[in-house]
Design an enzyme around this catalytic site. Structure first.
Site, PDB file in Angstrom:
ATOM      1  CB  ILE A  94     -15.179 -18.272  17.498  1.00 39.04           C
ATOM      2  CG1 ILE A  94     -14.894 -19.035  18.897  1.00 39.04           C
ATOM      3  CG2 ILE A  94     -14.554 -17.134  17.373  1.00 39.04           C
ATOM      4  CD1 ILE A  94     -13.529 -19.716  18.905  1.00 39.04           C
ATOM      5  CB  VAL A 114     -11.272 -15.755  13.610  1.00 33.76           C
ATOM      6  CG1 VAL A 114      -9.790 -16.151  14.005  1.00 33.76           C
ATOM      7  CG2 VAL A 114     -12.200 -15.945  14.770  1.00 33.76           C
ATOM      8  CG  ASP A 115      -6.820 -10.796  15.212  1.00 35.74           C
ATOM      9  OD1 ASP A 115      -7.413 -10.535  16.350  1.00 35.74           O
ATOM     10  OD2 ASP A 115      -5.625 -10.520  14.830  1.00 35.74           O
ATOM     11  CB  SER A 154      -2.766 -21.753  10.937  1.00 38.64           C
ATOM     12  OG  SER A 154      -1.901 -21.106  11.571  1.00 38.64           O
ATOM     13  N   GLY A 194      -6.810 -20.045   7.513  1.00 39.04           N
ATOM     14  CA  GLY A 194      -7.563 -18.755   6.701  1.00 39.04           C
ATOM     15  C   GLY A 194      -6.308 -18.311   5.992  1.00 39.04           C
ATOM     16  CE1 TYR A 200      -0.761 -15.141   9.330  1.00 41.16           C
ATOM     17  CE2 TYR A 200      -0.511 -16.332  11.367  1.00 41.16           C
ATOM     18  CZ  TYR A 200      -0.612 -15.342  10.651  1.00 41.16           C
ATOM     19  OH  TYR A 200       0.005 -14.076  11.411  1.00 41.16           O
TER      20      TYR A 200
HETATM   21  P1  ADP Z   1      -5.391 -17.422  10.467  1.00 39.40           P
HETATM   22  O1  ADP Z   1      -4.339 -16.072   9.838  1.00 39.40           O
HETATM   23  O2  ADP Z   1      -4.720 -18.029  11.597  1.00 39.40           O
HETATM   24  O3  ADP Z   1      -5.205 -18.407   9.075  1.00 39.40           O
HETATM   25  P2  ADP Z   1      -7.938 -16.417  10.029  1.00 39.40           P
HETATM   26  O4  ADP Z   1      -8.847 -15.540  10.752  1.00 39.40           O
HETATM   27  O5  ADP Z   1      -7.688 -16.105   8.491  1.00 39.40           O
HETATM   28  O6  ADP Z   1      -6.612 -16.779  10.883  1.00 39.40           O
HETATM   29  O7  ADP Z   1      -8.596 -17.923   9.753  1.00 39.40           O
HETATM   30  C1  ADP Z   1      -8.565 -18.782  10.557  1.00 39.40           C
HETATM   31  C2  ADP Z   1     -10.039 -19.652  10.580  1.00 39.40           C
HETATM   32  O8  ADP Z   1     -10.927 -18.783  11.115  1.00 39.40           O
HETATM   33  C3  ADP Z   1     -10.398 -20.012   9.200  1.00 39.40           C
HETATM   34  O9  ADP Z   1     -11.017 -21.203   9.057  1.00 39.40           O
HETATM   35  C4  ADP Z   1     -11.901 -18.861   9.028  1.00 39.40           C
HETATM   36  O10 ADP Z   1     -12.787 -19.680   8.178  1.00 39.40           O
HETATM   37  C5  ADP Z   1     -12.256 -19.031  10.483  1.00 39.40           C
HETATM   38  N1  ADP Z   1     -13.000 -17.553  10.765  1.00 39.40           N
HETATM   39  C6  ADP Z   1     -13.353 -16.428  10.234  1.00 39.40           C
HETATM   40  N2  ADP Z   1     -14.145 -15.908  11.054  1.00 39.40           N
HETATM   41  C7  ADP Z   1     -14.643 -16.607  12.046  1.00 39.40           C
HETATM   42  C8  ADP Z   1     -15.331 -16.596  12.969  1.00 39.40           C
HETATM   43  N3  ADP Z   1     -16.160 -15.376  13.334  1.00 39.40           N
HETATM   44  N4  ADP Z   1     -15.611 -17.252  14.084  1.00 39.40           N
HETATM   45  C9  ADP Z   1     -14.776 -18.637  13.946  1.00 39.40           C
HETATM   46  N5  ADP Z   1     -14.047 -18.675  12.958  1.00 39.40           N
HETATM   47  C10 ADP Z   1     -13.740 -17.699  11.902  1.00 39.40           C
END
Ligand code: ADP
Length: 169
Positions: free
Chosen positions: A10, A32-33, A120, A122, A124
């Site tokens: 993203i 992703v954060d 949520s 990942g 979560y």
């Molecule tokens: P949460 O704490 O809300 O679960 P995460 O970041 O652990 O957040 O995961 C949320 C989603 O983001 C997961 O499906 C993961 O595969 C996805 N994700 C991780 N990195 C990226 C990225 N660079 N771009 C888009 N999605 C991502």
């Protein structure tokens, strides 16, 4: 409103706003954060810290907006997804609120093309299929909105991508 599906990262999407799956502290995290803060640089954390100082923590389901630093998107909308705890604690409703409050905030700021990660699903641990159904339903409620141009679901992992592909057919 058009709904699109992309498999990828993203942080590389050039849209009006990308949505971050943040945590309540807004101070950055993994997944992703982490990717958004790493690629976007310090401007995003600066704005998050200011929001923290004036408004406090961001509760699950709510959304806040910051600049996007070095990212190709214009703005970042940070929303806090629910931690999955079995489904009896309004996790579904909170997840729907994330998508809808992020879209409302974008529209308030004149941002009409928005990209979402799979909030949520990942660390979560929200079940991916359930989360995908909720996300699509929540976004579909904006069908016919005069300003909203495009919502893009950006799936990073193969499993989510497959689920969305099937559900969006
Ligand atoms: P949460 O704490 O809300 O679960 P995460 O970041 O652990 O957040 O995961 C949320 C989603 O983001 C997961 O499906 C993961 O595969 C996805 N994700 C991780 N990195 C990226 C990225 N660079 N771009 C888009 N999605 C991502």
């Amino acid at each position: 409103m058009k709904i699109s599906l992309i498999k990828g990262d993203i942080t590389e999407i050039e849209v009006d706003a990308i949505v971050n799956a943040a945590n309540s502290s807004l101070m950055g995290g993994g997944g992703v954060d982490g990717a958004i803060h790493r690629k976007g640089g310090p401007q995003i954390l600066d704005d998050c810290m200011e929001i923290r100082q004036t408004c406090g923590e961001c509760p699950p389901g709510q959304a806040v907006i910051t600049r996007a630093g070095d990212l190709p998107a214009q703005k970042v909308i940070h929303t806090v997804g629910p931690i999955w705890q079995g489904g009896q604690l309004n996790e579904a409703e909170t997840l729907a609120n994330c998508y809808q409050n992020a879209i409302r905030l974008a529209l308030e700021h004149g941002l009409y093309r928005i990209a979402f990660p799979n909030i949520s699903t990942g660390v979560y641990r929200f079940p991916k299929k359930k989360a995908a159904v909720i996300a699509i339903e929540a976004v579909n409620e904006f069908e016919g909105h005069p300003d909203l141009e495009e919502v893009i679901f950006v799936c990073f992992d193969e499993e989510n991508y497959g689920l969305y592909k099937e559900l969006l057919l």
